[in-house]
Design an enzyme around this catalytic site. Structure first.
Site, short mmCIF file in Angstrom:
data_model
loop_
_atom_site.label_atom_id
_atom_site.label_comp_id
_atom_site.label_asym_id
_atom_site.label_seq_id
_atom_site.Cartn_x
_atom_site.Cartn_y
_atom_site.Cartn_z
N ASP A 93 0.92 -1.20 0.37
CA ASP A 93 -0.07 0.54 0.02
C ASP A 93 0.86 1.30 -0.19
OD1 ASP A 93 -2.94 -1.64 0.12
OD2 ASP A 93 -2.06 -0.93 2.84
N ARG B 198 -1.36 -0.68 -8.93
CA ARG B 198 -1.97 -0.36 -8.51
C ARG B 198 -2.58 1.69 -8.54
NH1 ARG B 198 -3.24 -1.39 -2.16
NH2 ARG B 198 -4.35 -3.63 -2.89
P1 FDA Z 1 -13.87 9.32 -5.25
O1 FDA Z 1 -13.94 8.88 -4.36
O2 FDA Z 1 -13.71 10.24 -5.83
O3 FDA Z 1 -15.17 8.88 -5.25
C1 FDA Z 1 -15.66 8.90 -6.74
C2 FDA Z 1 -17.01 8.01 -7.23
O4 FDA Z 1 -17.05 6.49 -6.74
C3 FDA Z 1 -18.24 8.67 -6.56
O5 FDA Z 1 -18.78 10.05 -7.04
C4 FDA Z 1 -19.90 8.19 -6.35
O6 FDA Z 1 -20.06 8.03 -7.40
C5 FDA Z 1 -18.39 6.31 -6.48
N1 FDA Z 1 -18.18 6.45 -4.94
C6 FDA Z 1 -17.28 6.25 -4.06
N2 FDA Z 1 -17.33 5.48 -2.76
C7 FDA Z 1 -18.98 5.28 -3.46
C8 FDA Z 1 -19.82 4.94 -2.02
N3 FDA Z 1 -19.61 4.52 -0.40
N4 FDA Z 1 -20.70 4.40 -2.14
C9 FDA Z 1 -21.23 4.69 -3.51
N5 FDA Z 1 -20.23 5.57 -4.84
C10 FDA Z 1 -19.48 5.71 -3.99
N6 FDA Z 1 -5.36 5.24 -1.05
C11 FDA Z 1 -4.43 5.33 -0.63
O7 FDA Z 1 -3.75 6.62 -0.03
N7 FDA Z 1 -3.25 4.48 -1.09
C12 FDA Z 1 -3.47 3.07 -1.14
O8 FDA Z 1 -2.96 1.84 -0.82
C13 FDA Z 1 -4.95 1.97 -1.50
N8 FDA Z 1 -5.65 1.46 -1.87
C14 FDA Z 1 -6.43 0.98 -2.41
C15 FDA Z 1 -7.07 0.24 -2.92
C16 FDA Z 1 -7.93 -0.31 -3.27
C17 FDA Z 1 -8.56 -1.60 -3.84
C18 FDA Z 1 -8.93 1.08 -3.05
C19 FDA Z 1 -10.96 0.82 -3.90
C20 FDA Z 1 -8.64 1.60 -2.85
C21 FDA Z 1 -8.17 2.35 -2.33
N9 FDA Z 1 -7.17 3.94 -1.21
C22 FDA Z 1 -5.77 3.73 -1.91
C23 FDA Z 1 -7.62 4.38 -1.26
C24 FDA Z 1 -8.16 5.83 -2.66
O9 FDA Z 1 -7.16 5.87 -2.84
C25 FDA Z 1 -9.22 6.95 -2.39
O10 FDA Z 1 -9.11 7.07 -1.81
C26 FDA Z 1 -10.44 5.88 -2.05
O11 FDA Z 1 -11.06 4.29 -3.40
C27 FDA Z 1 -11.54 6.77 -3.12
O12 FDA Z 1 -11.95 6.81 -4.89
P2 FDA Z 1 -12.86 6.33 -5.57
O13 FDA Z 1 -11.82 6.51 -6.54
O14 FDA Z 1 -13.16 5.47 -5.67
O15 FDA Z 1 -13.18 7.94 -6.05
#
Ligand code: FDA
Length: 311
Positions: free
Chosen positions: A137, A187
């Site tokens: 991570d 990732r």
């Molecule tokens: P964002 O939070 O902007 O959401 C985009 C859209 O996704 C929203 O507008 C909505 O449409 C949909 N959405 C999001 N949450 C939802 C919910 N609860 N219900 C319904 N829709 C929803 N971070 C880090 O700093 N280091 C790391 O090592 C990792 N590792 C990691 C692994 C994996 C597998 C994932 C998925 C994420 C991480 N992260 C991470 C976290 C990542 O950086 C981030 O904070 C979250 O994934 C949220 O970002 P999104 O890309 O989902 O976009």
């Protein structure tokens, strides 16, 4: 503002003690976390694999300050990988593990980088014996250089060791370019932390644009991109990029967090894509939970309602 306040809260020991002591928070926690014990993680993993998903298990915890604690976290991962293997869940990389460098010693006052490198090597050896992989991570911006050094060193022995790039950092497209080589598991996520102005992007639209840029770099290269996002627009961009580049379904994967957009996870998998669910377990869930709340106000409402309810 709310996000900033919540991210500040994620580092507050007082808030942490208050929230962790409240039994009503358990309902909310269970939505995002498999449970407190390795057995809970194994049970949820089995269910997710049966549903046609892949899994990356995270033993919760970060910012370890005692060497003994870093060793204990490492041993937990080694034990978990043995149990996954014995249960037939890890073969072919179906269930792998994700490891936070500071949980296994990166932040120790003395020899942090060396300790983290040795501990991740032990975990990667156990993963190899279990027929699976490890993804390292990425934490806050102060840890990025050290984490990439650890990954680069370990990849000499463990070429399938995965690493994470966060699109909210200005440097990330360059990092993607240097990591987009054959066999390289990367990732890509937006990033769950904050960084000063010159280092990170503060505006959400810029973070999203940066994600799309990094995604193109990774998908155009010969590596193995792991696209970690719940964002429907970015998932659509990934799908069309894969089609455009003639990438086979097994040459990349989507990754989503346990409990977030489960219907989308099933939809993608039903369409033939590889989808990996990031599954945390353990009793140190506070920082993880607060970062999830900071990402989405709806999660916060859900959380406050559970706190206020009398069951
Ligand atoms: P964002 O939070 O902007 O959401 C985009 C859209 O996704 C929203 O507008 C909505 O449409 C949909 N959405 C999001 N949450 C939802 C919910 N609860 N219900 C319904 N829709 C929803 N971070 C880090 O700093 N280091 C790391 O090592 C990792 N590792 C990691 C692994 C994996 C597998 C994932 C998925 C994420 C991480 N992260 C991470 C976290 C990542 O950086 C981030 O904070 C979250 O994934 C949220 O970002 P999104 O890309 O989902 O976009």
């Amino acid at each position: 503002m709310l996000r900033q306040a919540l991210l500040a809260l994620s580092a507050s020991n007082r808030a942490r003690d208050l929230i962790m002591a409240n039994p009503l928070t358990r309902d909310v926690v269970q939505r995002f976390v498999a449970g407190e014990a390795a057995d809970d993680a194994l049970a949820v993993t089995r269910r997710l694999l049966d549903d046609g998903l892949l899994v990356s298990i995270d033993f919760l915890g970060e910012d370890t300050i005692e060497p003994e604690h870093a060793t204990a976290v490492t041993e937990e991962y080694v034990r978990l990988l043995g149990e996954l293997s014995a249960a037939g869940l890890s073969g072919g990389g179906r269930a792998e593990v994700s490891v936070k460098p500071t949980a296994v010693g990166l932040g120790l006052a003395e020899h942090g980088e060396k300790t983290a490198t040795e501990n991740i090597a032990r975990i990667a050896t156990a993963a190899r014996n279990a027929g699976t992989t490890v993804t390292v991570d990425m934490e806050d911006h102060t840890r990025v250089d050290a984490t990439l050094r650890v990954v680069t060193e370990l990849r000499a022995d463990f070429p399938d060791l995965g690493c994470v790039i966060q699109s909210y950092l200005r440097r990330s497209a360059d990092d993607c370019a240097s990591l987009a080589m054959a066999g390289s598991r990367v990732r890509l996520c937006k990033g769950a932390y904050q960084a000063p102005e010159g280092v990170g992007l503060a505006v959400k639209a810029e973070v999203d644009q940066s994600y799309a840029r990094c995604l193109r770099v990774l998908m155009d290269g010969p590596g193995y991109p792991m696209l970690a996002t719940h964002d429907p627009r970015l998932i659509a961009i990934a799908a069309s990029k894969a089609q455009l580049n003639g990438r086979s379904a097994d040459s990349f994967e989507y990754q989503l967090l346990y409990g977030i957009r489960p219907a989308e996870q099933s939809r993608l998998a039903a369409g033939g894509a590889q989808v990996r669910v990031y599954l945390p377990y353990g009793d140190d869930w506070y920082g993880y939970l607060v970062r999830r709340l900071a990402e989405r106000p709806a999660n916060l409402v859900f959380f406050l309602r559970a706190l206020a309810s009398r069951r």
